[in-house]
Design a protein around this motif. Structure first.
Motif, PDB file in Angstrom:
ATOM      1  N   ARG A 287       0.470  -1.315   0.038  1.00 51.87           N
ATOM      2  CA  ARG A 287      -0.264   0.275  -0.047  1.00 51.87           C
ATOM      3  C   ARG A 287       0.429   1.116   0.401  1.00 51.87           C
ATOM      4  O   ARG A 287       0.281   2.196  -0.747  1.00 51.87           O
ATOM      5  CB  ARG A 287      -0.783   0.148   1.155  1.00 51.87           C
ATOM      6  CG  ARG A 287      -1.824   0.520   0.914  1.00 51.87           C
ATOM      7  CD  ARG A 287      -1.582   2.012   2.371  1.00 51.87           C
ATOM      8  NE  ARG A 287      -1.731   1.370   3.717  1.00 51.87           N
ATOM      9  CZ  ARG A 287      -1.923   2.106   4.985  1.00 51.87           C
ATOM     10  NH1 ARG A 287      -0.847   3.484   4.641  1.00 51.87           N
ATOM     11  NH2 ARG A 287      -1.751   0.978   5.982  1.00 51.87           N
ATOM     12  N   ALA A 288       1.581   1.394   1.047  1.00 45.73           N
ATOM     13  CA  ALA A 288       2.665   2.576   0.559  1.00 45.73           C
ATOM     14  C   ALA A 288       3.306   1.673  -0.164  1.00 45.73           C
ATOM     15  O   ALA A 288       3.246   3.200  -0.946  1.00 45.73           O
ATOM     16  CB  ALA A 288       3.909   2.507   1.811  1.00 45.73           C
ATOM     17  N   ALA A 289       3.481   1.431  -1.214  1.00 46.80           N
ATOM     18  CA  ALA A 289       4.451   1.836  -2.577  1.00 46.80           C
ATOM     19  C   ALA A 289       3.445   2.157  -3.092  1.00 46.80           C
ATOM     20  O   ALA A 289       3.711   3.064  -4.244  1.00 46.80           O
ATOM     21  CB  ALA A 289       5.332   0.551  -2.860  1.00 46.80           C
ATOM     22  N   ASP A 290       2.243   1.812  -3.716  1.00 43.46           N
ATOM     23  CA  ASP A 290       1.012   2.346  -4.519  1.00 43.46           C
ATOM     24  C   ASP A 290       0.606   4.089  -4.357  1.00 43.46           C
ATOM     25  O   ASP A 290       0.736   4.812  -4.466  1.00 43.46           O
ATOM     26  CB  ASP A 290       0.291   2.038  -4.172  1.00 43.46           C
ATOM     27  CG  ASP A 290      -0.008   0.379  -5.113  1.00 43.46           C
ATOM     28  OD1 ASP A 290       0.461   0.427  -5.716  1.00 43.46           O
ATOM     29  OD2 ASP A 290      -1.225  -0.333  -4.562  1.00 43.46           O
ATOM     30  N   GLN A 291       1.103   4.269  -2.721  1.00 42.63           N
ATOM     31  CA  GLN A 291       1.109   5.826  -2.687  1.00 42.63           C
ATOM     32  C   GLN A 291       1.481   6.397  -2.907  1.00 42.63           C
ATOM     33  O   GLN A 291       2.016   8.075  -2.957  1.00 42.63           O
ATOM     34  CB  GLN A 291       0.789   5.758  -0.899  1.00 42.63           C
ATOM     35  CG  GLN A 291      -0.697   5.523  -0.568  1.00 42.63           C
ATOM     36  CD  GLN A 291      -0.973   4.802   0.720  1.00 42.63           C
ATOM     37  OE1 GLN A 291       0.044   4.656   1.741  1.00 42.63           O
ATOM     38  NE2 GLN A 291      -2.318   5.873   1.608  1.00 42.63           N
ATOM     39  N   LEU A 292       2.981   6.066  -2.459  1.00 41.84           N
ATOM     40  CA  LEU A 292       4.759   7.150  -2.856  1.00 41.84           C
ATOM     41  C   LEU A 292       4.725   6.974  -4.644  1.00 41.84           C
ATOM     42  O   LEU A 292       5.620   7.911  -4.886  1.00 41.84           O
ATOM     43  CB  LEU A 292       5.614   6.197  -2.263  1.00 41.84           C
ATOM     44  CG  LEU A 292       5.610   6.982  -0.425  1.00 41.84           C
ATOM     45  CD1 LEU A 292       6.685   5.601  -0.190  1.00 41.84           C
ATOM     46  CD2 LEU A 292       5.795   7.970  -0.637  1.00 41.84           C
ATOM     47  N   LEU A 293       4.513   6.122  -5.814  1.00 43.46           N
ATOM     48  CA  LEU A 293       4.330   6.897  -6.739  1.00 43.46           C
ATOM     49  C   LEU A 293       3.967   7.103  -7.281  1.00 43.46           C
ATOM     50  O   LEU A 293       4.748   7.922  -8.243  1.00 43.46           O
ATOM     51  CB  LEU A 293       3.613   5.109  -7.771  1.00 43.46           C
ATOM     52  CG  LEU A 293       3.524   5.240  -8.582  1.00 43.46           C
ATOM     53  CD1 LEU A 293       5.199   3.897  -9.243  1.00 43.46           C
ATOM     54  CD2 LEU A 293       3.172   3.563  -9.565  1.00 43.46           C
ATOM     55  N   GLN A 294       3.047   8.320  -7.141  1.00 44.70           N
ATOM     56  CA  GLN A 294       2.319   9.533  -7.530  1.00 44.70           C
ATOM     57  C   GLN A 294       3.540  10.467  -7.513  1.00 44.70           C
ATOM     58  O   GLN A 294       3.558  10.992  -8.215  1.00 44.70           O
ATOM     59  CB  GLN A 294       1.009  10.260  -7.516  1.00 44.70           C
ATOM     60  CG  GLN A 294       0.410  11.157  -8.176  1.00 44.70           C
ATOM     61  CD  GLN A 294      -0.360  11.539  -7.647  1.00 44.70           C
ATOM     62  OE1 GLN A 294      -2.193  10.313  -7.334  1.00 44.70           O
ATOM     63  NE2 GLN A 294      -1.430  12.112  -8.903  1.00 44.70           N
ATOM     64  N   THR A 295       3.693  10.409  -6.154  1.00 43.52           N
ATOM     65  CA  THR A 295       4.363  11.586  -5.316  1.00 43.52           C
ATOM     66  C   THR A 295       6.284  11.513  -6.122  1.00 43.52           C
ATOM     67  O   THR A 295       6.643  12.794  -6.898  1.00 43.52           O
ATOM     68  CB  THR A 295       4.611  11.473  -3.445  1.00 43.52           C
ATOM     69  OG1 THR A 295       3.844  11.389  -3.337  1.00 43.52           O
ATOM     70  CG2 THR A 295       6.144  12.497  -2.871  1.00 43.52           C
ATOM     71  N   ILE A 296       6.359  10.200  -6.075  1.00 43.20           N
ATOM     72  CA  ILE A 296       7.900  10.096  -6.937  1.00 43.20           C
ATOM     73  C   ILE A 296       7.690  10.776  -8.842  1.00 43.20           C
ATOM     74  O   ILE A 296       8.437  11.498  -8.858  1.00 43.20           O
ATOM     75  CB  ILE A 296       8.542   8.538  -6.724  1.00 43.20           C
ATOM     76  CG1 ILE A 296       8.968   8.449  -5.626  1.00 43.20           C
ATOM     77  CG2 ILE A 296       9.604   8.562  -7.571  1.00 43.20           C
ATOM     78  CD1 ILE A 296       8.883   6.863  -4.884  1.00 43.20           C
TER      79      ILE A 296
END
Length: 373
Positions: A287-296
């Protein structure tokens, strides 16, 4: 802080970014005469900020080269960071070397009691490392939250530190410690540490560091300067992850584990408490990886950084799991990346671990002493 001429700052910056150099190399880089460099370095050596290394023999005949470097004995600074249940205090020398890094459990307390405790700890550490009488540049504080005032006195501190939010923190710390005080958001402090101590200072001109701590934030360094924004809120990516919803943060992982029956209370007991809860951690990482993807992807588009690093006080194995998942996802590098001479790079994990904010806070006074002009 020692008042320095602009040319002295430029020379010190060259030594910090490129390492030890001979006077002739400095003259060429700075585009000033050898005589001017000799005059500048003589003054800096007298002040204890620069020192000569053993001479290097040159091929063939001629006088040996005497490299110069930033002197560790030029003074020291202190950095303070607060995590979930932990207090970290770092001491760094003028060259950026780590003199001391201590960590202790901390019960939430009001800013006045906290400042008095930090004052005692700084005195004890100065005695322990024989620093009494040495030049002390000041104390940097890493604050878990964005600034609420342009002067950096009031901060929107996380709610598990009662009495901190909107308190005049800089005033409280200055009155108690009686030392020069620097305050910076924890993610920005972490970025400074990564720039100086994580090898980025000699690798790239622009870097983004994403910190998963109390909250989630980013620090940006561009051409040796901290990008702070109009009111110190640059990199405040936490606004993408509302606090009343699941977030990719240390506190959120602890809360997720507790909801699954894990008895973890803070980072101080994390390693032992999480045994048997690996599946919960794996689900959180997805879940954390999915959340951070757009930010990156947004960071890549806005800043074109030479590096993006993740930093957290969470165990290295968990952070490696997060970076692996991110690097397998659809990070948008752009069609032009394949044609670049330097290609693309992986999202990395900081080797500083949870120490980044404390070390970065300690580097704030030293960085200010030679801020680029």
């Amino acid at each position: 802080m020692i008042p320095l001429l602009d040319e002295e700052k430029r020379l010190l910056w060259q030594l910090r970014t490129r390492g030890p150099q001979a006077r002739s190399a400095l003259a060429e880089t700075l585009q000033i005469s050898n005589g001017a460099v000799s005059k500048l370095t003589k003054a800096l050596i007298t002040q204890g900020l620069v020192e000569e290394l053993p001479a290097e023999a040159l091929a063939g005949r001629g006088r040996p080269t005497v490299p110069l470097r930033i002197s560790p004995a030029g003074g020291y600074a202190v950095g303070v960071a607060i995590y979930a249940g932990l207090l970290e205090i770092a001491l760094v020398d003028y060259a950026g070397g780590v003199v001391s890094l201590t960590s202790e459990k901390m019960v939430p307390t009001d800013p006045h009691d906290f400042a008095r405790h930090v004052d005692r700890r700084i005195h004890d550490l100065a005695i322990e490392h024989r620093l009494l009488g040495s030049r002390l540049y000041g104390v940097g504080f890493s604050v878990p939250g964005p600034a609420l005032s342009a002067d950096g006195n009031r901060w929107h501190v996380v709610r598990n530190l009662p009495g901190w939010k909107d308190a005049p923190l800089r005033t409280i710390f200055e009155d108690t410690l009686r030392l020069p005080i620097w305050m910076e958001n924890d993610a920005t402090a972490a970025a400074l540490a990564e720039y100086y101590l994580g090898g980025l200072i000699r690798r790239c001109t622009t870097a983004v560091v994403i910190l998963l701590g109390h909250g989630v934030g980013a620090g940006i360094v561009h051409e040796g300067r901290l990008m702070r924004g109009e009111s110190g809120g640059a990199g405040e990516i936490g606004m993408f992850y509302p606090g009343d919803r699941p977030r990719p943060t240390t506190l959120d992982l602890i809360a997720t584990l507790q909801a699954a029956g894990c008895r973890v209370e803070s980072l101080a007991d994390f390693a032992d408490a999480i045994v048997g809860h690996e599946s919960t951690i794996d689900a959180w990482l997805e879940r954390a990886a999915d959340q951070l993807l757009q930010t990156i992807n947004s960071a890549l588009a806005w800043f074109d950084p030479g590096a993006i690093r993740l930093m957290s006080p969470l165990p290295a194995a968990i952070m490696r799991g997060l970076s692996d998942r991110l690097n397998r996802r659809a990070i948008t590098w752009g069609d032009h990346v394949a044609a670049r001479t330097w290609g693309r790079y992986a999202i990395e994990i900081s080797e500083l671990g949870g120490a980044g904010s404390a070390l970065g806070a300690a580097l704030l006074p030293i960085h200010a002493s030679v801020a680029r002009v």
